[in-house]
Design a protein around this motif. Structure first.
Motif, mmCIF file in Angstrom:
data_model
loop_
_atom_site.group_PDB
_atom_site.id
_atom_site.type_symbol
_atom_site.label_atom_id
_atom_site.label_comp_id
_atom_site.label_asym_id
_atom_site.label_seq_id
_atom_site.Cartn_x
_atom_site.Cartn_y
_atom_site.Cartn_z
ATOM 1 N N ILE A 151 -15.593 -5.501 -6.655
ATOM 2 C CA ILE A 151 -15.048 -4.145 -6.753
ATOM 3 C C ILE A 151 -15.987 -3.274 -5.928
ATOM 4 O O ILE A 151 -17.199 -3.286 -6.156
ATOM 5 N N LEU A 152 -15.408 -2.561 -4.990
ATOM 6 C CA LEU A 152 -16.226 -1.664 -4.158
ATOM 7 C C LEU A 152 -16.119 -0.255 -4.693
ATOM 8 O O LEU A 152 -15.021 0.295 -4.790
ATOM 9 N N LEU A 153 -17.240 0.328 -5.048
ATOM 10 C CA LEU A 153 -17.249 1.702 -5.548
ATOM 11 C C LEU A 153 -17.900 2.610 -4.514
ATOM 12 O O LEU A 153 -18.898 2.248 -3.889
ATOM 13 N N HIS A 154 -17.319 3.781 -4.375
ATOM 14 C CA HIS A 154 -17.900 4.746 -3.446
ATOM 15 C C HIS A 154 -17.590 6.149 -3.954
ATOM 16 O O HIS A 154 -16.436 6.469 -4.218
ATOM 17 N N GLN A 155 -18.626 6.945 -4.116
ATOM 18 C CA GLN A 155 -18.491 8.317 -4.621
ATOM 19 C C GLN A 155 -17.645 8.371 -5.890
ATOM 20 O O GLN A 155 -16.751 9.206 -6.029
ATOM 21 N N GLY A 156 -17.905 7.443 -6.782
ATOM 22 C CA GLY A 156 -17.248 7.446 -8.089
ATOM 23 C C GLY A 156 -15.845 6.893 -8.110
ATOM 24 O O GLY A 156 -15.186 6.923 -9.155
ATOM 25 N N LYS A 157 -15.361 6.419 -6.960
ATOM 26 C CA LYS A 157 -13.986 5.909 -6.925
ATOM 27 C C LYS A 157 -13.968 4.453 -6.450
ATOM 28 O O LYS A 157 -14.876 4.022 -5.735
ATOM 29 N N ILE A 158 -12.896 3.752 -6.824
ATOM 30 C CA ILE A 158 -12.750 2.383 -6.321
ATOM 31 C C ILE A 158 -12.226 2.474 -4.897
ATOM 32 O O ILE A 158 -11.153 3.036 -4.647
ATOM 33 N N LEU A 159 -13.008 1.941 -3.990
ATOM 34 C CA LEU A 159 -12.621 1.987 -2.579
ATOM 35 C C LEU A 159 -11.790 0.755 -2.235
ATOM 36 O O LEU A 159 -10.839 0.829 -1.464
ATOM 37 N N ALA A 160 -12.163 -0.358 -2.799
ATOM 38 C CA ALA A 160 -11.418 -1.600 -2.570
ATOM 39 C C ALA A 160 -11.766 -2.572 -3.677
ATOM 40 O O ALA A 160 -12.814 -2.442 -4.310
#
Lengths: 265, 308
Positions: free
Chosen positions: B204-213
């Motif tokens: 799970i890729l997280l970025h700035q609090g959101k799932i990116l991929a």
């Protein structure tokens, strides 16, 4: 809110052990031993200057009790009570406790019981030693022992009640030590001398109501401690202290269970 | 396969700061990698699913049960926190046995589990030393030991490989793989892609609090491989190495410096480039001191993925 006794017992063992090893315990152990030092100095002085008029039992009742009641138990309760929650947050160790199958109330109660137990033992050791040194010639006097045990009971009740209050304060206030200092040496030390029923808003009022001088009505050796005291009955005082302790602890458990604690990064 | 961990519209704010935003996902048995640069919300997510903090919005459940204040559930979870925090006045042994005593194990069981866990993380001979005297790697291993000593079904590890030496890393990776084979659920967070790659394909890729991929790591790898990489080589003869790579189609750009013995290559095919380098070094008898990727960090990759 259910809680297992085993969890409380495990937390108790954890912190009874850990609390004794803490650096601050070593400092407070030395501070609580000050009356022993005073007692030794007085007794040595009596040996070298017999007939100097220094009355050992009177000194035990006044100086030792005043130091323990008006200062030591407040300071111990403040620093240990507030630390029950704050040291876990500041040390970021709360995670280790709150991710275990133990109710949050068990953490509070177990830690409170552990700290209260070893603090009572620490104060008791110093009081008994001071008593023995200052009452060396009355060591077989049962009434002196009973008075000392009663004094110890008052100190233990005071310690537990103040600590429960500061445990509660520590669960919701960040600057709990500052508040505690104002409460201990502001509110408690001032309002207890107010006339009428206002003094009943202090914990110290109920503790002093249990002192021998208050119950007998004679000022005696503790006259300065019961200055302006309009005592409650011993039964009412004990009941109030026990109820206050239970209420403070109950509220502390409730706040700790509901509140979310976030570490400062 | 049924989900072990479920989150729905999970969001968390710290005052005005967004920690996690609208995360809905299901984590199944096996190893799941939680990947993201520092501040992406990985630790917030892990704290939410271990019941340390409350969701601002949304819902989190483990094995169908709400997590917040559900302490009986915590017996099935092992958590290794990111922060380097301990009861420093305790010894490693005291720390382990004290924490294990919070479960309903017998005294003998507490001791044998503590011994086993300390032995596994190779702290058995240091168990009677104060934690205060432990090195960073030892402390990291102790954190891991307390997370797995009670044999939990769900293991949540926040940056568990931080501060570990390569041997210890390999051992921890082996352990996590063993847990997977034993049918357990493991979530591992990291900001280092190769660490996660070594553990699992499900990420799970997280970025700035959101799932990116989310999904298979190869999909992410493909995205990442399109991103030009900078590779810095510190060696005895940077000019010779550079000249041997001038005609190579995978090399887009070559720069010397900043140090006099360093050459920086820009490549769009990192794997091919790393396949070439050892042969060239041997053929040209160049002494190599160091090969690093200045932008081989997730922040650069994430900036690329979000189109910054």
């Amino acid at each position: 809110m259910t809680m297992s006794h085993n969890a409380v017992r495990s937390i108790f063992s954890f912190f009874f052990f850990l609390g004794r090893k803490a650096r601050k315990t070593k400092v407070f152990f030395l501070i609580s031993g000050l009356p022993v030092l005073v007692a030794l100095i007085i007794q040595i002085n009596r040996l070298f200057a017999p007939g100097s008029g220094i009355d050992g039992p009177a000194i035990f009742s006044s100086v030792i009790m005043a130091f323990n009641l008006q200062f030591l138990i407040l300071v111990l309760a403040l620093f240990y009570g507030t630390s029950i929650c704050s040291e876990e947050l500041e040390g970021k160790t709360l995670t280790y406790l709150t991710t275990r199958p133990a109710a949050k109330s068990a953490i509070i109660l177990g830690k409170y019981a552990a700290y209260a137990a070893f603090l009572v033992l620490m104060v008791a050791a110093a009081v008994i030693l001071s008593f023995l040194i200052l009452n060396v010639e009355r060591v077989l006097d049962l009434s002196a022992w009973l008075a000392m045990i009663k004094a110890l009971g008052v100190l233990a009740l005071g310690l537990m009640c103040y600590m429960a209050f500061f445990t509660l304060v520590g669960t919701f206030l960040k600057k709990s030590i500052l508040f505690g200092l104002f409460f201990s040496f502001g509110w408690e030390n001032v309002v207890q001398y107010f006339p009428g029923s206002t003094q009943k808003f202090t914990i110290m009022h109920y503790l002093k109501s249990l002192l021998p001088a208050a119950s007998t009505g004679s000022a005696g050796k503790l006259s300065f401690l019961t200055f302006k005291l309009e005592p409650s009955s011993a039964g009412a005082a004990v009941a109030t202290l026990v109820i206050l302790t239970a209420v403070f602890l109950g509220l502390a458990c409730l706040v700790f269970s509901k509140k979310e604690y976030i570490f400062e990064d | 396969m049924t989900a072990v961990i479920q989150t729905k519209n999970l969001s968390k704010w710290y005052g005005n700061v967004l920690g996690l935003s609208d995360v809905s996902l299901e984590v199944e048995q096996g190893v799941t990698g939680l990947l993201g640069p520092n501040g992406a919300g990985k630790s917030t997510f892990l704290k939410l699913i271990t019941g340390q903090i409350k969701p601002s919005i949304g819902h989190v459940a483990i094995q169908g049960q709400d997590v917040w204040n559900n302490y009986p559930l915590f017996g099935r979870i092992g958590f290794c926190p990111e922060q380097d925090a301990f009861y420093d006045e305790m010894t490693g042994w005291e720390f382990m046995t004290s924490l294990l005593s919070l479960y309903s194990f017998s005294r003998a069981d507490v001791q044998s589990r503590a011994e086993k866990a300390l032995d596994f993380v190779e702290l058995a001979k240091d168990k009677d030393r104060l934690i205060r005297g432990y090195s960073r790697g030892m402390r990291q291993r102790l954190k891991l030991a307390q997370a797995v000593a009670h044999d939990p079904e769900i293991i949540i590890l926040d940056e568990p490989l931080n501060g570990l030496d390569p041997l210890s890393k390999r051992k921890v990776i082996r352990l996590i793989k063993d847990y997977k084979e034993a049918g357990k659920t493991v979530i591992v967070s990291s900001h280092v892609l190769p660490e996660i790659e070594a553990l699992t394909r499900t990420i799970i890729l997280l970025h700035q609090g959101k799932i990116l991929a989310r999904g298979d790591i190869h999909y992410i790898r493909d995205l990442i491989d399109k991103h030009p990489h900078m590779i810095s080589v510190k060696c005895s003869d940077p000019r010779r190495l550079a000249s041997s790579l001038v005609g190579e189609p995978s090399v887009l750009n070559i720069q010397f410096g900043p140090a006099p013995d360093t050459v920086v290559f820009e490549t769009q095919d990192r794997d091919k480039f790393f396949g070439l380098i050892p042969r060239l070094i041997v053929d040209h008898r160049i002494d190599v001191e160091e090969i690093t990727s200045p932008d081989d960090n997730l922040q650069a990759v994430f900036d690329y993925l979000v189109g910054k």
